[in-house]
Design an enzyme around this catalytic site. Structure first.
Site, PDB file in Angstrom:
ATOM      1  N   SER A  10      50.627 -46.293 -19.780  1.00 29.03           N
ATOM      2  CA  SER A  10      51.181 -47.647 -19.819  1.00 29.03           C
ATOM      3  C   SER A  10      51.519 -48.018 -21.261  1.00 29.03           C
ATOM      4  O   SER A  10      50.628 -48.072 -22.119  1.00 29.03           O
ATOM      5  CB  SER A  10      50.176 -48.651 -19.266  1.00 29.03           C
ATOM      6  OG  SER A  10      50.599 -49.959 -19.592  1.00 29.03           O
ATOM      7  N   HIS A  33      54.785 -45.925 -17.570  1.00 28.38           N
ATOM      8  CA  HIS A  33      54.533 -47.203 -16.886  1.00 28.38           C
ATOM      9  C   HIS A  33      54.908 -48.362 -17.809  1.00 28.38           C
ATOM     10  O   HIS A  33      54.437 -48.443 -18.948  1.00 28.38           O
ATOM     11  CB  HIS A  33      53.051 -47.249 -16.518  1.00 28.38           C
ATOM     12  CG  HIS A  33      52.638 -48.409 -15.676  1.00 28.38           C
ATOM     13  ND1 HIS A  33      52.806 -48.437 -14.302  1.00 28.38           N
ATOM     14  CD2 HIS A  33      52.072 -49.586 -16.006  1.00 28.38           C
ATOM     15  CE1 HIS A  33      52.329 -49.579 -13.823  1.00 28.38           C
ATOM     16  NE2 HIS A  33      51.885 -50.304 -14.843  1.00 28.38           N
ATOM     17  N   ASP A  35      55.011 -52.405 -18.131  1.00 30.32           N
ATOM     18  CA  ASP A  35      54.483 -53.658 -17.577  1.00 30.32           C
ATOM     19  C   ASP A  35      55.363 -54.832 -17.978  1.00 30.32           C
ATOM     20  O   ASP A  35      55.384 -55.235 -19.145  1.00 30.32           O
ATOM     21  CB  ASP A  35      53.051 -53.885 -18.077  1.00 30.32           C
ATOM     22  CG  ASP A  35      52.058 -52.937 -17.437  1.00 30.32           C
ATOM     23  OD1 ASP A  35      52.045 -52.843 -16.191  1.00 30.32           O
ATOM     24  OD2 ASP A  35      51.307 -52.281 -18.182  1.00 30.32           O
ATOM     25  N   MET A  37      55.947 -58.699 -17.728  1.00 28.47           N
ATOM     26  CA  MET A  37      55.186 -59.931 -17.418  1.00 28.47           C
ATOM     27  C   MET A  37      55.981 -61.137 -17.886  1.00 28.47           C
ATOM     28  O   MET A  37      56.575 -61.109 -18.966  1.00 28.47           O
ATOM     29  CB  MET A  37      53.837 -59.903 -18.147  1.00 28.47           C
ATOM     30  CG  MET A  37      52.999 -58.680 -17.865  1.00 28.47           C
ATOM     31  SD  MET A  37      51.368 -58.831 -18.620  1.00 28.47           S
ATOM     32  CE  MET A  37      50.722 -57.173 -18.376  1.00 28.47           C
ATOM     33  N   MET A  68      55.300 -57.907 -12.976  1.00 30.50           N
ATOM     34  CA  MET A  68      54.350 -59.001 -12.742  1.00 30.50           C
ATOM     35  C   MET A  68      55.098 -60.289 -13.045  1.00 30.50           C
ATOM     36  O   MET A  68      54.903 -60.920 -14.088  1.00 30.50           O
ATOM     37  CB  MET A  68      53.122 -58.805 -13.635  1.00 30.50           C
ATOM     38  CG  MET A  68      52.229 -57.681 -13.147  1.00 30.50           C
ATOM     39  SD  MET A  68      51.128 -57.033 -14.404  1.00 30.50           S
ATOM     40  CE  MET A  68      52.216 -55.830 -15.181  1.00 30.50           C
ATOM     41  N   MET A 137      45.940 -52.547  -7.816  1.00 31.21           N
ATOM     42  CA  MET A 137      45.457 -53.028  -9.113  1.00 31.21           C
ATOM     43  C   MET A 137      43.935 -52.970  -9.139  1.00 31.21           C
ATOM     44  O   MET A 137      43.265 -53.484  -8.244  1.00 31.21           O
ATOM     45  CB  MET A 137      45.901 -54.485  -9.346  1.00 31.21           C
ATOM     46  CG  MET A 137      47.371 -54.688  -9.621  1.00 31.21           C
ATOM     47  SD  MET A 137      47.986 -53.816 -11.072  1.00 31.21           S
ATOM     48  CE  MET A 137      47.000 -54.516 -12.393  1.00 31.21           C
ATOM     49  N   ASP A 175      45.994 -48.836 -11.073  1.00 36.18           N
ATOM     50  CA  ASP A 175      46.368 -49.401 -12.368  1.00 36.18           C
ATOM     51  C   ASP A 175      45.298 -50.362 -12.861  1.00 36.18           C
ATOM     52  O   ASP A 175      45.058 -51.396 -12.234  1.00 36.18           O
ATOM     53  CB  ASP A 175      47.711 -50.142 -12.210  1.00 36.18           C
ATOM     54  CG  ASP A 175      48.262 -50.646 -13.525  1.00 36.18           C
ATOM     55  OD1 ASP A 175      47.694 -50.301 -14.582  1.00 36.18           O
ATOM     56  OD2 ASP A 175      49.268 -51.377 -13.489  1.00 36.18           O
TER      57      ASP A 175
HETATM   58  O1  LIG Z   1      49.443 -53.791 -15.277  1.00 35.13           O
HETATM   59  C1  LIG Z   1      48.570 -53.682 -16.126  1.00 35.13           C
HETATM   60  C2  LIG Z   1      47.800 -54.872 -16.589  1.00 35.13           C
HETATM   61  O2  LIG Z   1      48.261 -55.986 -15.916  1.00 35.13           O
HETATM   62  C3  LIG Z   1      48.244 -52.331 -16.604  1.00 35.13           C
HETATM   63  O3  LIG Z   1      49.308 -51.435 -16.431  1.00 35.13           O
HETATM   64  C4  LIG Z   1      47.561 -52.159 -17.940  1.00 35.13           C
HETATM   65  O4  LIG Z   1      48.460 -52.007 -18.980  1.00 35.13           O
HETATM   66  C5  LIG Z   1      46.664 -50.956 -17.917  1.00 35.13           C
HETATM   67  O5  LIG Z   1      45.993 -50.870 -19.116  1.00 35.13           O
HETATM   68  P1  LIG Z   1      44.540 -50.217 -19.215  1.00 35.13           P
HETATM   69  O6  LIG Z   1      43.632 -51.003 -18.284  1.00 35.13           O
HETATM   70  O7  LIG Z   1      44.692 -48.798 -18.760  1.00 35.13           O
HETATM   71  O8  LIG Z   1      44.162 -50.343 -20.646  1.00 35.13           O
HETATM   72 FE   LIG Z   2      50.718 -52.094 -14.806  1.00 37.38          FE
END
Ligand SMILES: O=C(CO)[C@@H](O)[C@H](O)COP(=O)(O)O
Ligand SMILES: [Fe+2]
Length: 221
Positions: A10, A33, A35, A37, A68, A137, A175
């Site tokens: 990520s 990945h 993210d 937001m 998200m 999640m 995730d």
């Molecule tokens: O979607 C998300 C958080 O909302 C993830 O993708 C985090 O970025 C994962 O990070 P780690 O928990 O592996 O540090």
């Molecule tokens: Fe994520």
């Protein structure tokens, strides 16, 4: 179950000023990945379509966009059109998730559906028949570096059973909080694809950290 454990670093935990280099540091990744937001669906604001378009031109790793955002029905297909390999929307936000899955596939992407830790799987099984990826999640969405919530593994076990018995055709992805200590239990529960942010990008050698995670997951299966 996919042949070998898939790992999706990520970039939320990467250096945003050096994204192309950070992608190059994890060339063994199955998916990268991303993210997205919007500060409404989650209390954090990250990146959007322009950065995804730039990343698409900067790496060959398939992009796994985790949206998200409050209004995925409006925005998600733009990520597919921008060349994302997998576009995941949240079931808690999507107004018409079946239509959305069809639109994402028509735009050339895999369609992913994500469940927050407190969202049950069973009410969404009919919708999931239209999807290619289930993203479970294992932290509350919004931030990297949080503690793994092992209680979500019951959903993974149920999804694994439904895939293995032919009732669903899905990659099961997890995730949040995945690291060397937690990846084994997730692998045992039946995860195909593991997202890891801080466990990979906080390491001195992200590429080596990724391969160590993959080995641990393979051993636990
Ligand atoms: O979607 C998300 C958080 O909302 C993830 O993708 C985090 O970025 C994962 O990070 P780690 O928990 O592996 O540090
Ligand atoms: Fe994520």
């Amino acid at each position: 179950m996919v042949h070998q454990p898939m790992i999706a670093p990520s970039i939320l935990s990467a250096d945003f000023a050096r994204l192309a280099d950070e992608a190059a540091a994890v060339t063994g990744a199955d998916w990268l990945h991303v993210d997205v937001m919007d500060a409404h669906f989650v209390p954090n604001l990250t990146i959007g379509l322009p950065v995804v378009k730039a990343l698409r031109g900067a790496t060959d790793i398939p992009l796994d966009c985790h949206l998200m955002i409050e209004d995925p029905d409006r925005w998600a297909t733009g990520y597919a059109e921008a060349g994302a390999h997998n576009v995941t929307v949240h079931v808690e936000a999507a107004k018409d998730p079946v239509r959305l899955a069809k639109d994402l596939r028509a735009a050339g992407a895999r369609a992913g559906l994500s469940l927050k830790p407190g969202t049950p799987l069973e009410p969404h099984l009919d919708v999931l028949k239209h999807y290619d990826t289930l993203l479970v999640m294992s932290v509350e969405p919004g931030f990297g570096g949080q503690r793994f919530m092992a209680e979500v593994l019951d959903k993974v076990r149920t999804a694994r059973r439904l895939v293995d018995t032919g009732h669903l055709r899905l990659v099961v992805e997890i995730d949040g909080g995945i690291n060397a200590d937690t990846i084994g239990q997730a692998a045992e529960a039946g995860v195909d694809c593991f997202v890891a942010g801080s466990a990979i990008y906080d390491a001195a050698d992200p590429g080596a950290a990724l391969e160590r995670l993959r080995e641990r997951a393979a051993r636990a299966r």
